[in-house]
Design a protein around this motif. Structure first.
Motif: not given
Length: 331
Positions: A24-25, A195-200, A258-262, A268-274
C-alpha cells in the motif's frame, strides 16, 4: 521494506488460519510517500483501477465536451459495472450516438454480474451482449476517441493511436516509464507500473484544479463523475459503490482485478494504491476500507466500514465460524 507486508488476517475460532500480504502506498500532492506498507516499488498491473487514466485522453482532448458527454458517460468510462440496465442502456445509447452498435465493441461478452439482468436473459433465452461486459463504458470511450482521430476502430490493438495516447497518459501521470504491458480481461492493453507510481497518479487526480490546464480539468471532471455516480462505477452490492456512498463525496474509489484498489481523496489531496499479493478480492476490500478509515474519509462505525473491516465468516448453516480483520499494521 521490500517484502509484502501482512495486511489482512483470517481467523477461524482462536486460530489465525490465513494471512493476506500486500503493498500500500499513500501519496501527497507532490508525489511524496505519506504512508507505505510493503514494497512501494513493486511492479504490478493496476488492471481496472487505471480506468480514469485511460479515459484522460478522451476528456483532456476536449472531445468529451464536443461530443456533449455527460458526467454519467464519464463515470461509465471509468466503470467496471454490473451489466444492469442502468449500465447497458446508456452504453447502447452512447454507441448509437456514434452511429455504431454492440458489434463495434472489442471487449467481448460475459454474463452480467447483476442478478436481475442475468435471470432476465436466461428467461428470455438470450445470450449476453458486449454491452453487458463490465468494461463496455471504457470501450465506448475508446471508440469515441478512435472515431475522432479518423482511424480504424480496432482500438484495442496496442499499436493503435488510441492506446498510444493512453500509454502516454499513464506514463506521464504516474511519472514512470512502464516497461511492459499485459492484455486485460476486456482485451485492452494494461501497462504495468509500480504501486508508488500509481499512488502518485491518484494524488495528481486528487490535487487537480478545475482552473488548471486541460489535463488538470479533465482529472477533476473524471474524479467528480465517479463520486457523483457511484452506482455507475460498479453497481448495487459492489464495494466501490458501497464505500463511495459511505464516504459521502470524500473519495473516488476503484477496484482492479487480482486484488488492486485505488482511492482519490480530493479534500486531502491524497492518492492511494493497494495491491494484495495473492490477488484476493476479499482481502483487498478489507484493506481499502481500513485505509479509508485510517485517512479519515470513512467513519469507522459506519455499517459499510464494519462490513468489510470486521467481516464475519459464516458456514452454510449461517453459523459464524470466524472473521476477517485487518492486521495490526493497518489498525
Amino acid at each position: 521494506m521490500t517484502a509484502p507486508e501482512n495486511l489482512v488476517e483470517i481467523w477461524r475460532g482462536s486460530l489465525l488460519e490465513s494471512i493476506h500480504t500486500g503493498h500500500v502506498v499513500v501519496c501527497g500532492p507532490d508525489g511524496e510517500i505519506v504512508h507505505n506498507w510493503g514494497n512501494a516499488d513493486a511492479l504490478v498491473y493496476p488492471r481496472s483501477s487505471a480506468k480514469m487514466i485511460q479515459a484522460l485522453p478522451l476528456v483532456e482532448s476536449g472531445l468529451a465536451e464536443r461530443k456533449r458527454l455527460t458526467d454519467a458517460h464519464l463515470a461509465l468510462a471509468c466503470a467496471s459495472h454490473n451489466g444492469a440496465r442502468i449500465h447497458t442502456d446508456p452504453v447502447q445509447r452512447w454507441l448509437s450516438d456514434l452511429g455504431l452498435d454492440d458489434a463495434a465493441l472489442r471487449c467481448g461478452a460475459h454474463a452480467p454480474l447483476d442478478t436481475k439482468e442475468r435471470h432476465h436473459l436466461i428467461r428470455e433465452g438470450k445470450a449476453p451482449c458486449q454491452c453487458h461486459n463490465s468494461c463496455s463504458g471504457k470501450h465506448a470511450g475508446f471508440l469515441t476517441l478512435a472515431q475522432s482521430l479518423g482511424t480504424d476502430l480496432e482500438y484495442a490493438d496496442p499499436e493503435h493511436a488510441v492506446q498510444k495516447a493512453v500509454f502516454q497518459a499513464i506514463d506521464e501521470v504516474t511519472q514512470f516509464a512502464s516497461p511492459c504491458f499485459g492484455i486485460d480481461g476486456c482485451a485492452a492493453p494494461n501497462p504495468a507500473t509500480t504501486v508508488h507510481a500509481m499512488a502518485r497518479a491518484m494524488a495528481f487526480f486528487a490535487s487537480a484544479d478545475s482552473n488548471g490546464d486541460a489535463r488538470s480539468r479533465a482529472a477533476v471532471r473524471l474524479r467528480n463523475a465517479m463520486m457523483q455516480f457511484p452506482e455507475l462505477v460498479a453497481g448495487e452490492g459492489r464495494p466501490c459503490t458501497r464505500l463511495m456512498r459511505a464516504c459521502q463525496g470524500k473519495a473516488a474509489i476503484k477496484f482492479g482485478a487480482e486484488g488492486y484498489f485505488i482511492a482519490i481523496l480530493p479534500e486531502q489531496q491524497l492518492g492511494v494504491a493497494l495491491k494484495i499479493s495473492d490477488g484476493s478480492t476479499r482481502a483487498a476490500n478489507c484493506a481499502i476500507a481500513a485505509i479509508l478509515v485510517k485517512l479519515g474519509v470513512l467513519n469507522p462505525n459506519h455499517l459499510e466500514a464494519q462490513a468489510y473491516i470486521n467481516e464475519p465468516i459464516k458456514n452454510w448453516r449461517g453459523m459464524q465460524t470466524g472473521w476477517m480483520r485487518t492486521a495490526a499494521t493497518l489498525q
